[in-house]
Each structure stands twice: as C-alpha cells, then as structure tokens.
Design an enzyme around this catalytic site. Structure first.
Site, short mmCIF file in Angstrom:
data_model
loop_
_atom_site.label_atom_id
_atom_site.label_comp_id
_atom_site.label_asym_id
_atom_site.label_seq_id
_atom_site.Cartn_x
_atom_site.Cartn_y
_atom_site.Cartn_z
CB CYS A 144 -32.60 49.29 -58.29
SG CYS A 144 -32.38 50.44 -56.85
N GLY A 156 -26.98 47.22 -46.26
CA GLY A 156 -26.36 46.48 -45.40
C GLY A 156 -25.65 45.54 -45.32
CG PHE A 157 -24.28 43.76 -41.71
CD1 PHE A 157 -23.15 44.66 -41.90
CD2 PHE A 157 -25.26 43.87 -40.66
CE1 PHE A 157 -23.05 45.55 -40.90
CE2 PHE A 157 -24.81 44.83 -39.74
CZ PHE A 157 -23.54 45.52 -39.77
N GLY A 169 -25.94 43.03 -48.31
CA GLY A 169 -25.35 43.65 -49.68
C GLY A 169 -24.12 44.06 -49.64
#
Length: 531
Positions: free
Chosen positions: A259, A430-431, A433
């Site tokens: 990914c 994180g924020f 995602g």
C-alpha cells in the site's frame, strides 16, 4: 437400554457459544503465556527472538513460493526479499532498544518500568501474508507479549504452517507454550469474537478497511492502518533518469501489492518529455488515449476496483485489456488530464498501473498531490524526486501524510527499507487517516511504561536504583498445552539470580491450584453452552 444418540448437521463450531468458548480457551492460554513471559530477562528474550528470526529467514523463499501459489498475488522473488527483511533486519533495527528493564531518568527524577500489552490479536492480509506474520510475531516477542494470529482466508494454509514453525522455534528456545498461536479456521464471526473479548489486550490490524474499522469498533484498544494512494511528484530539478528507475522499480515491486506504492505520478511540462523517455527506458509502457480507456474500464467497474487485478503483472493486465505490450514491460503508465472522484485512475491501484498527470506549475502539482490524498490515502505516504531542498520541504509540509520518501522508491522506502524509517508492515496513518498512531508501527507501541515520579528536589538520590538488579527470576509455572493450565512441560529461565527448585509440596499445591482452575473454566464453558 439407552437411546442411540442422533447427530445433527449443525456446525456447532460456528454457534456463538462455541465460538466464545473457543476464543476463551485460546486467549486464556495466551494470557497464561504472557504472564510467564514477563518473568524472562532480556538475554533470554533476545535468544528466543533470534531463534524465531533464524527460522523465518531460512524459510523465506519457501513461504514466498507458497504464498504466491495460494493467493495468486505478487512475485515470489520479491516476497522472499520481504520475508527476509522481516527477520534479521527487523531484529537488528531494534536490538539496542530495551523493553524489559526499568529505566532511570535522573534529570526528571523518574523511574520507568515497562508494562507489556499482554495478549495481542493480530490480523494479517492476503497481500503480504508471511512478511506481516513474521513482523508481528517478532515485535510481540521483543516486548514479551503473547500473540494470536488471524490469517486472511486466502492465505490461510501458508500462514498456519509458518506460524506453527515459528511457534516451535520459540518454544525450543525457551518461550512458554502458547506465546504464538494461530486461528486455523478464521471466519468473520469468529474473528469478531476474538476482537471483542475482554481477554484480548490490543488488536494489531493490517488488512481491508472494513476489518480495520471493525477492530476500532471492538471496544478493545486497536492499532490499525488506512488505505494508501501515494502521489509522487517529479520536480524539474530532479535527476530524471534516476527518478524514473526508482518509480518503475517501486511500482513493479511484488506487482505493486504494497500500500506504500506510488499511485499517481505528477510532473511538470518542462520535464514531461524527458521523464516519459526515461520511464520507457526503465521498462514502462506509456498508454495512448485508447489504452487508457481500456485500462480504466478493466480496473474499475460499478462495484469498485477489479480485485482480479490485485498483484497481477503488467503484461497480464495489458493482455486482459487487449493492449499489446513488450514482454519485458514492468508497469503501465496511464496519462490522465484530471485528478478527482471523476477520474477513477486517480484512486488506489494495488497493481502495476501508474496514473500520470502533468501540472501547470509547482504549486498546482502540490495541490494535485493533496487532491489525490483527499480521495483516499490520507495520513499514509507520498514521494518526491527533487534536488531542491526547499521544494522538498514545501511538498512534505503541504501533503497530509506522515511519510514522505525523497529520491527513493516509495514502496520500500516508506516501509523502512532503504531509508532510515523504522521497518514495518503496519503503517500508522495518524490523525489525517483517523488513526491513533502516525508512525511506522513497531515494538515500542506494544509496551507502556509505569513512571515512578519523585520530587524534583535536588537532594533526591537514585544511586540505589542503579544497584538493584531487575527481578526476572523463576521458578516458572508449568505451561498449558490444551488452553488451560496443566501441561507436563515446564519452563525454566536463565535469570541473573539464583533459581530455586520446586519441592514436592510446591508441586502438589500447583496441581491443586490447576485442578481448581480447570473446574472454574469447565463451569464457565458449561454456562456459555447453555445460553
């Protein structure tokens, strides 16, 4: 005379009560194992980790071939490399990190005591089954945690065999039985039962978006990842030839199944022609307008991405699309004129198809990279090829990701291979995602620290703490072999202090205690089965 028993065709293994009972037994065994594991000192723990890494490394090629055969995804040669990188290289990266002994922070008058998570429930994907399994087992062992693996059904057989082999290696090296376990017949209801169990301490989720969201909704702590869709910007100051080589090698690595692979290439008019030539020289086929439409139609249908394309090579995709390409083609490059929801090729593509857009200028290129990530991939990864440090900083500050790979392949670089980032097969988004962690996940995320805070008065003396030896001595309990305490196999530990030998009286008490525990668990299971 007794009436003959009648067998029904109901699969009791899939009833809620049976699934709960199975999960309880497995997790109780794991909980016992991690309780024992907490008594191991660092040299003993590292010996176990190294033994597991050795076996995983020796079998890297064997399981790479098996994974490709079982799943149909990727390139065996590349999977072998990934399997190898999640053994010795991973261990060596963290070898100097101590997650077992307490730490003294004399500047703050604080003593820090490590507290392992306990029982880890780990989901592994079909795309990178063995490398993810190796990686999760090793970071669990580095922090003296027990781990229960739930393999993706498409990679079930190779994962079960690998997990059993690594478990046997760990036990031979002195690990408690049950420290590595795997679910042999995973189903969605069974996995959800494990994830929601109070005996699961943390979920380490790598897989599809739906499964990761289920992990976050389980009521247990979860460390998960989001989807990728990495933009790569080739600036006019870049070494164009080198950039093309990196992009093609990255996009074709394991048929673009990571990914972290580049999804959309963005460049500028002044270098477009040179970049196209360099991409061709590196093994890319540049699609014309008719080819682009064929690729778009084949990769995306009304239900979304065509999963038959995942991990397939470029020549297979071209053949299915009715496009004639040279036999040595590594990737397909599809020029597109816009980026957004209307252009399906600007979405994530886990196959060697790279969308390409030419921006009017640098500012627009950065805005387009941000647009790619707004569609999907927020918090994940991006790449830039540029010799201008100011441009690289500007790009990295603008894109909403936590990894920006500079002048290197993004597939490998964002995962910590060929760059200084921590090696991982679970990327924190994180924020941006909607995840709690933005770093590459490692053993440091599977251990917390109890902090003993003293007064900051200058007279505080920590000399005694430096003299105290960590208490990792035995004797250790007897390991269960059937999910509850009671196996005949005992574990012994090489501790820095003297070992005491259990007396006959101690053994009798252990047996009595074990029998009591057996009774309690049996009663619990009977109650469950009645419901």
């Amino acid at each position: 005379m007794m009436e003959p028993q009648v067998r029904t065709l109901v699969d009791i293994s899939q009833t809620p009560a049976a699934m709960q009972g199975h999960a309880d037994m497995v997790l109780e065994h794991a909980r016992w194992a991690t309780t024992v594991f907490q008594r191991y000192d660092r040299p003993t723990t590292m010996a176990i980790v190294d033994a597991v890494a050795d076996i995983a490394y020796e079998n890297a090629g064997f399981y790479a071939d098996w994974a490709v055969k079982e799943t149909g995804f990727g390139v065996a040669e590349h999977k072998k490399l990934k399997n190898e990188l999640t053994t010795h290289s991973l261990v060596d990266y963290y070898r100097d990190q101590d997650y077992i002994n307490y730490r003294i922070d004399e500047a703050s008058n604080i003593i820090e005591i490590p507290r392992s998570a306990g029982v880890i429930f780990a989901l592994t994907p079909s795309t990178n089954p063995i490398s993810t399994l190796n990686y999760k087992i090793i970071i669990a062992l580095l922090t003296r945690n027990a781990i229960v693996i739930s393999p993706h059904p498409a990679a079930r057989e190779c994962c079960i065999d690998a997990a059993k082999k690594l478990s046997a290696a760990a036990v031979r090296a002195g690990a408690p039985e049950g420290v590595i376990q795997i679910i042999e017949n995973p189903t969605i209801p069974l996995v959800e039962t494990f994830m929601s169990s109070e005996k699961t301490n943390v979920i380490l989720a790598t897989g599809g978006t739906a499964m990761v969201r289920a992990a976050y909704s389980s009521s247990n702590p979860a460390i998960g990842v989001g989807p990728g869709n990495a933009p790569v910007f080739v600036d006019s100051s870049a070494d164009i030839t080198q950039a093309a080589k990196h992009i093609v090698s990255s996009k074709s690595f394991d048929n673009s199944i990571l990914c972290t692979n580049e999804s959309v290439l963005i460049t500028l008019p002044e270098v477009e022609k040179q970049l196209v030539q360099a991409l061709r020289a590196s093994g890319a086929y540049i699609c014309d307008q008719d080819d682009v439409e064929k690729v778009r139609r084949f990769l995306f249908h009304e239900r979304g991405f065509n999963i038959e394309c995942i991990g397939r090579d470029a020549t297979w995709i071209a053949r299915e699309c009715g496009i004639r390409v040279p036999g040595n083609t590594k990737i397909l490059v599809a020029p597109i004129t816009q980026i957004g929801v209307e252009e399906k090729l600007s979405r994530e593509k886990l196959c060697p198809v790279l969308a390409m857009n030419v921006a009017a200028n640098q500012n627009q290129a950065i805005a387009l990279a941000r647009a790619v990530l707004r569609m999907t991939g927020a918090g994940h990864s991006a790449a830039i090829h540029s010799k201008d440090e100011a441009t690289a900083i500007k790009f990295a500050s603008a894109v909403e990701v936590y990894r920006v790979v500079v002048n290197a392949p993004c597939s490998q670089g964002a995962a910590g291979y060929g760059t200084g980032l921590p090696p991982t097969f679970t990327i924190g988004t994180g924020f941006y995602g909607r995840s709690s962690i933005g770093e590459n996940i490692g053993p440091q995320h599977l251990v917390h620290w109890t902090r003993m805070a003293y007064s900051t008065d200058e007279t505080a003396d920590f000399a005694r703490y430096r003299e105290i030896r960590p208490g990792h001595d035995g004797p250790l309990p007897i390991a269960p072999s059937d999910g509850v305490p009671g196996s005949t196999r005992s574990q012994k530990l090489n501790s820095p202090g003297p070992q005491s030998i259990p007396t006959r009286q101690d053994t009798a008490l252990d047996i009595e205690t074990r029998n009591q525990i057996r009774q309690i668990i049996a009663e619990e299971l009977r109650d469950i089965l009645k419901k």
